[in-house]
Design a protein around this motif. Structure first.
Motif, PDB file in Angstrom:
ATOM      1  N   THR A   1       0.818  -1.218   0.000  1.00  0.00           N
ATOM      2  CA  THR A   1       0.000   0.000   0.000  1.00  0.00           C
ATOM      3  C   THR A   1       0.852   1.268   0.000  1.00  0.00           C
ATOM      4  OG1 THR A   1      -0.148  -0.120   2.417  1.00  0.00           O
ATOM      5  CG2 THR A   1      -1.932  -1.114   1.154  1.00  0.00           C
ATOM      6  N   ASP A   2       2.011   1.243   0.640  1.00  0.00           N
ATOM      7  CA  ASP A   2       2.860   2.429   0.627  1.00  0.00           C
ATOM      8  C   ASP A   2       3.402   2.710  -0.764  1.00  0.00           C
ATOM      9  OD1 ASP A   2       4.306   0.075   0.896  1.00  0.00           O
ATOM     10  OD2 ASP A   2       5.744   0.870   2.352  1.00  0.00           O
TER      11      ASP A   2
ATOM     12  N   GLU B   1      -3.520  -9.635   0.788  1.00  0.00           N
ATOM     13  CA  GLU B   1      -3.466  -8.856   2.014  1.00  0.00           C
ATOM     14  C   GLU B   1      -2.689  -7.575   1.735  1.00  0.00           C
ATOM     15  OE1 GLU B   1      -1.293  -9.123   6.405  1.00  0.00           O
ATOM     16  OE2 GLU B   1      -1.595 -10.945   5.210  1.00  0.00           O
ATOM     17  N   GLU B   2      -3.160  -6.465   2.268  1.00  0.00           N
ATOM     18  CA  GLU B   2      -2.449  -5.203   2.140  1.00  0.00           C
ATOM     19  C   GLU B   2      -1.401  -5.080   3.238  1.00  0.00           C
ATOM     20  OE1 GLU B   2      -5.317  -2.069   2.069  1.00  0.00           O
ATOM     21  OE2 GLU B   2      -5.857  -2.440  -0.029  1.00  0.00           O
ATOM     22  N   VAL B   3      -0.194  -4.626   2.857  1.00  0.00           N
ATOM     23  CA  VAL B   3       0.899  -4.503   3.825  1.00  0.00           C
ATOM     24  C   VAL B   3       1.702  -3.236   3.532  1.00  0.00           C
ATOM     25  CG1 VAL B   3       1.158  -7.005   4.127  1.00  0.00           C
ATOM     26  CG2 VAL B   3       2.535  -5.805   2.403  1.00  0.00           C
ATOM     27  N   LEU B   4       2.460  -2.801   4.539  1.00  0.00           N
ATOM     28  CA  LEU B   4       3.489  -1.794   4.328  1.00  0.00           C
ATOM     29  C   LEU B   4       4.760  -2.517   3.903  1.00  0.00           C
ATOM     30  CD1 LEU B   4       3.142   0.694   7.331  1.00  0.00           C
ATOM     31  CD2 LEU B   4       2.609   1.128   4.926  1.00  0.00           C
ATOM     32  N   MET B   5       5.264  -2.167   2.757  1.00  0.00           N
ATOM     33  CA  MET B   5       6.507  -2.772   2.284  1.00  0.00           C
ATOM     34  C   MET B   5       7.702  -2.209   3.041  1.00  0.00           C
ATOM     35  SD  MET B   5       7.897  -2.606  -1.619  1.00  0.00           S
ATOM     36  CE  MET B   5       9.583  -2.945  -2.065  1.00  0.00           C
ATOM     37  N   ALA B   6       7.735  -0.912   3.227  1.00  0.00           N
ATOM     38  CA  ALA B   6       8.899  -0.247   3.804  1.00  0.00           C
ATOM     39  C   ALA B   6       8.484   0.610   4.995  1.00  0.00           C
ATOM     40  CB  ALA B   6       9.581   0.622   2.754  1.00  0.00           C
ATOM     41  N   PRO B   7       8.378   0.038   6.188  1.00  0.00           N
ATOM     42  CA  PRO B   7       7.937   0.819   7.347  1.00  0.00           C
ATOM     43  C   PRO B   7       8.761   2.074   7.636  1.00  0.00           C
ATOM     44  CG  PRO B   7       7.885  -1.520   7.848  1.00  0.00           C
ATOM     45  CD  PRO B   7       8.553  -1.388   6.508  1.00  0.00           C
TER      46      PRO B   7
END
Length: 391
Positions: free
Chosen positions: A202-203, A231-237
Motif C-alpha cells: 500500500t505504501d 493482504e495489504e501490507v506496508l513494504m517499507a515501514p
C-alpha cells in the motif's frame, strides 16, 4: 537490418547465428553494450571506454547461453553512459525510440534493448539492472522484464557498475517467449504451480501517481483472484525514501570504486550528469556507508519476513509513465529520485522482480511488478504466464 529507432550502437554490425536445434531456435536477441561479444568492443555507452580496454575474446556468459540454446544475436544496443542513467537518453549515441510512446523516453540504462524488443526488431534482449535499469524500461515500453535474484545469473563478461547490486536481466513482448528465455538463463524449468498468497504494497501504491495506481487496480484484482488470497501490507515501514537514500549511498560509492582507475588514468569525456554522480560517489563517507549497510540488512530482513515460500508482493514498477524526451537536468532530478524510491529494494535486498505489462495511463504503458523471495525467479515467470492467459 535497418535500425529505424536508433536502438543499436552506431557504426557496429554484429550477427552471430545460434546453434541449431536448441530450445530457443528461431528466436533473435540483442545485447546491451555492457555484455562482451567476442571480437567486438564493449563500448559501455562512452566513446572513451573502449579505447582503454581490450576487445574481448569470449562472449559474456549470458550471450553464450542464448547462442548455445539456438537464439541468434543480431546486434549490440545503446546504453546510458557506463550504465549510470535511468531515462535512456545518451549524450553519445542519442535516445532510442520508445515505439509505445514516441515522444517519451524509453527508460534506461538498458534503453536500446528495451526499444529493440518493443519495436519488434528482436524477440528478446539482454539488459542489466543495478538500480532499476530493466524494471524501468520494461514499465515505460510495455514489456515483460526481470531483475533476477542477485547472483542467480552469471555476470561473467559483463561490464560492472556496482557489483553488490548488479544483475543481468532480459525483456520480451509476450509471456511465452519470456518463459522460454527465462528457462534457459535461469537453468530451471518454469513451474506450473503458482504462489498461494499476494501481498499488496500500500505504501508503494500510495507513493505512485494517483492515476497510475488506479489504472493498475484491475491488474491487482486479477492477480489476487488468480492466487486466491491477498493482504495489504506496508513494504517499507521506515519509508520508501529511506530505502532510496540507502541505495543512493551504496550504489554511487561502488560505482566510484569501479570507475576510479579509468577516470584517473584516462581522464575520459563524460556527460555532466554522469560526472556529477561519480563525484558524489567519491564523497560518500564511511559513516554514511555504515548507516546504509545497516539499512540494507533491515530491508533484507523485512522482505524475508514478508515473503515466505508461497507468497509474493506486488507494487507499481514506476511511480509514473515515461516522461517526455529532452527535458532539462533539473526537471529530471525529482523524477529520478521518485523512481529510485520504488526501485531501491532491488539493489538492497537482491530479490527477484518481474514487470508485468498490461495497463496504460493516457495511452502510455505502465507496469505492475511482482516480487518474490530469493530464488523464486521461475515462480514469478509462471505468474507472468498465468496473468497473460487470464487477460
Amino acid at each position: 537490418m535497418q535500425d529505424r529507432i536508433n536502438a543499436f550502437v552506431p557504426g557496429t554490425s554484429v550477427r552471430i547465428e545460434g546453434k541449431p536445434g536448441g530450445p530457443l531456435s528461431g528466436l533473435s536477441f540483442a545485447a546491451k553494450d555492457l555484455f562482451d561479444v567476442a571480437g567486438h568492443p564493449t563500448g559501455g555507452g562512452n566513446h572513451d571506454w573502449a579505447k582503454n580496454y581490450r576487445v574481448p575474446t569470449a562472449h559474456a556468459w549470458t550471450v553464450q547461453a542464448l547462442l548455445d540454446a539456438g537464439a541468434t544475436l543480431i546486434g549490440k544496443t545503446i546504453t546510458d553512459e557506463v550504465s549510470l542513467g535511468i531515462f535512456g537518453e545518451s549524450a553519445y549515441d542519442g535516445t532510442p525510440l520508445n515505439s509505445a510512446a514516441p515522444d517519451r523516453v524509453p527508460g534506461g540504462s538498458s534503453s536500446g534493448s528495451a526499444a529493440a524488443v518493443a519495436a519488434g526488431l528482436c524477440d528478446t534482449a539482454l539488459g542489466t539492472d543495478t538500480g532499476g535499469s530493466v524494471r524501468v524500461p520494461s514499465s515505460f515500453c510495455g514489456l515483460y522484464g526481470i531483475r533476477p535474484t542477485h547472483g542467480r545469473v552469471s555476470v561473467a563478461g559483463l561490464m560492472p557498475q556496482a557489483p553488490s547490486s548488479d544483475t543481468a536481466g532480459w525483456f520480451a513482448r509476450d509471456a511465452a517467449t519470456f518463459a522460454r528465455v527465462s528457462a534457459v538463463l535461469l537453468q530451471e524449468a518454469i513451474p506450473e504451480a503458482l504462489p498461494t498468497k499476494l501481498l499488496i504494497a500500500t505504501d508503494a501504491f500510495g507513493f505512485a501517481d494517483e492515476a497510475l495506481a488506479a489504472a493498475l487496480r484491475p491488474m491487482v484484482e486479477r492477480l489476487s483472484s488468480l492466487l486466491g488470497a491477498s493482504e495489504e501490507v506496508l513494504m517499507a515501514p521506515p519509508g520508501l525514501s529511506v530505502w532510496g537514500r540507502a541505495q543512493r549511498v551504496l550504489q554511487p560509492y561502488e560505482a566510484w570504486q569501479t570507475f576510479q582507475p579509468w577516470l584517473e588514468s584516462a581522464n575520459p569525456r563524460l556527460a555532466f550528469t554522469v560526472a556529477r554522480g561519480l563525484i558524489a560517489g567519491s564523497q560518500v563517507t564511511q559513516e554514511e556507508r555504515n548507516w546504509a549497510n545497516l539499512m540494507r540488512q533491515e530491508v533484507r530482513g523485512r522482505l524475508r519476513y514478508l515473503l515466505p515460500a508461497g507468497t509474493i508482493l506486488c507494487l507499481p514498477t514506476t511511480p509514473f509513465p515515461a516522461p517526455l524526451r529532452g527535458r532539462s537536468v533539473p526537471d529530471q532530478q525529482a523524477d529520478r529520485d521518485r523512481i529510485l524510491c520504488l526501485c531501491a529494494h532491488g539493489g538492497l535486498a537482491g530479490m527477484p522482480q518481474v514487470n508485468l505489462p498490461g495497463s496504460m495511463v493516457d495511452g502510455l504503458p505502465i507496469g505492475l511488478s511482482v516480487l518474490g523471495g530469493p530464488g523464486t525467479d521461475a515462480t514469478l515467470i509462471a505468474v507472468a504466464k498465468a496473468m497473460e492467459e487470464k487477460r
